[in-house]
Write a protein that holds these residues in place. Sequence first.
Motif, short mmCIF file in Angstrom:
data_model
loop_
_atom_site.label_atom_id
_atom_site.label_comp_id
_atom_site.label_asym_id
_atom_site.label_seq_id
_atom_site.Cartn_x
_atom_site.Cartn_y
_atom_site.Cartn_z
N ARG A 233 -5.26 6.02 4.64
CA ARG A 233 -6.35 6.80 4.03
C ARG A 233 -6.19 8.29 4.41
O ARG A 233 -6.44 9.17 3.61
CB ARG A 233 -7.68 6.25 4.55
N LEU B 59 0.82 -1.20 0.00
CA LEU B 59 0.00 0.00 0.00
C LEU B 59 0.86 1.26 0.00
O LEU B 59 0.64 2.19 -0.78
CB LEU B 59 -0.92 -0.02 1.23
N ILE C 296 -3.34 0.29 7.54
CA ILE C 296 -4.08 0.46 6.27
C ILE C 296 -5.10 1.59 6.40
O ILE C 296 -5.24 2.43 5.52
CB ILE C 296 -4.74 -0.88 5.85
N MET C 297 -5.77 1.64 7.56
CA MET C 297 -6.74 2.73 7.78
C MET C 297 -6.03 4.07 7.86
O MET C 297 -6.51 5.08 7.33
CB MET C 297 -7.53 2.48 9.07
N ALA D 65 2.57 7.07 -6.56
CA ALA D 65 1.63 8.02 -7.17
C ALA D 65 2.11 9.46 -6.99
O ALA D 65 1.86 10.32 -7.83
CB ALA D 65 0.24 7.84 -6.55
N HIS D 66 2.78 9.72 -5.90
CA HIS D 66 3.27 11.08 -5.63
C HIS D 66 4.73 11.28 -6.08
O HIS D 66 5.34 12.29 -5.75
CB HIS D 66 3.16 11.39 -4.14
N ALA E 232 2.45 1.81 -3.42
CA ALA E 232 1.49 2.25 -4.44
C ALA E 232 1.15 3.73 -4.25
O ALA E 232 1.02 4.47 -5.23
CB ALA E 232 0.23 1.40 -4.36
N MET E 233 1.03 4.16 -3.02
CA MET E 233 0.67 5.56 -2.76
C MET E 233 1.86 6.50 -2.97
O MET E 233 1.72 7.57 -3.55
CB MET E 233 0.16 5.70 -1.33
N MET F 260 -2.97 9.93 2.45
CA MET F 260 -2.73 9.64 1.03
C MET F 260 -2.47 10.90 0.19
O MET F 260 -1.89 10.80 -0.88
CB MET F 260 -3.90 8.84 0.44
N SER F 261 -2.87 12.06 0.72
CA SER F 261 -2.66 13.28 -0.07
C SER F 261 -1.36 13.98 0.31
O SER F 261 -1.09 15.07 -0.19
CB SER F 261 -3.84 14.23 0.15
#
Lengths: 185, 228
Positions: free
Chosen positions: A98, A47, A94-95, A54-55, A50-51, A101-102
């Motif tokens: 969230r 996870l 994992i929570m 993305a950045h 993957a995040m 993620m930004s």
Amino acid sequence: MSNLKELTKEQHTNAERQAFVKVLMSGNINPKFYATYLWNQHKKYDLLEAMATAHGVFNDIPSIKRKISIEQDFNELWTEKTPPELVPSTHEYIMHMRDIMSDPEKLTAHVYVLHMGDLSGGQMISKRVPGEGRMYQFEGDIDKIKETIRSKTNDNMADEAKYVFESATNLFKELMELDIEHYME
Amino acid sequence: MSIIWNKLIECKDEIINIFEEHATEFDEPGLAHFNNDTWVNRVWQNDHVRRAHIDVVDARDTKGLWMMHVCVFPQLNNDGPIYGFDVIAGKNKMTGAFHDFSASATIDHPMIEGYKEAVEDFIPSKQRELPEWARNIFTDKMLAAGNVRTEEEAVAIIELALDNLRAYLDEIGEFTGAGDVDLVTAAQNYYCHNQQQNPHTPRTMKSLGLNEEDVDKFCTDMLFPKIV
């Protein structure tokens, strides 16, 4: 250059003091128990990577991503049909993702703790664990990679890095609480 | 003859029509491997949707079961939600039906608010308890029905999912350009990661008689692929 190492020293040391780390470093960890650890780590790295990808966090260091090597190590050791148990701190991680993620800085703090750990202490662990230990095998000059990660960090990442160390501490504690017959061979 | 199966097959045909109207079918590398007599996978895309996937396993003759998975991901510069509709049905009942507009980068997205209004009065006869991976990504108004035996309830679920799909594809374009690519990518990856934790997906697909190795590969690479 950041002072992250100093700022997170207490949490880092606490993680290293856990009984699980002693089992991990013993050279005799039960392969099934180690695979349970790998499975929990896989969920986190998969996870995070993957995040962070993305950045663009891995743009100049794509080969340090660990997801596939952890998967290979796990598949080498785990022979049962159903996967091992995920401990509560893995679900919590994992929570938590969230909420961040930004935020590429916070994601970088995770890479600082997890990947930097594999590049540092992980190098000693690699010789003491069952299987090939692909998780700890990196392409290229390890010192240069560590320097690249360090150059992406700053002091503002300290709180998030502390969270990652604390999450690891919880993982270590929860693994030792699992109903496993032998932690060591 | 099965009324439930007939309704679902009509629904599948209608979903394909809706995709055809709104988007263009494309060849996704690797997907052809998972197409055969009983298993069908097709994907579409347009300027606003990067992947609209329908996956149907027709095991009526061999296992007495029929399964459909529909999932639509917006383009990465679009912060709209992810459309999902999943059904598995035996001859006389839907054993599970799931539908949601799941948040991507914007939790309180207007399309999600619209979805919640659309499903507000819809209370299935039996609501399912959701596991943690599901609670991480689905809205609090996710439709999760089990053991749907009456034609009325099955039709209501199907109509709702179809109406919401039409509305979704009509509206999603309004939000193209509204999303930060990095953030939407991370959010869609978060959705996929949690979906991949669903232990029932591979178990169910294997119970339909599909090749075990294919199912494992499909669930990782094709069903909810992360962008990395």
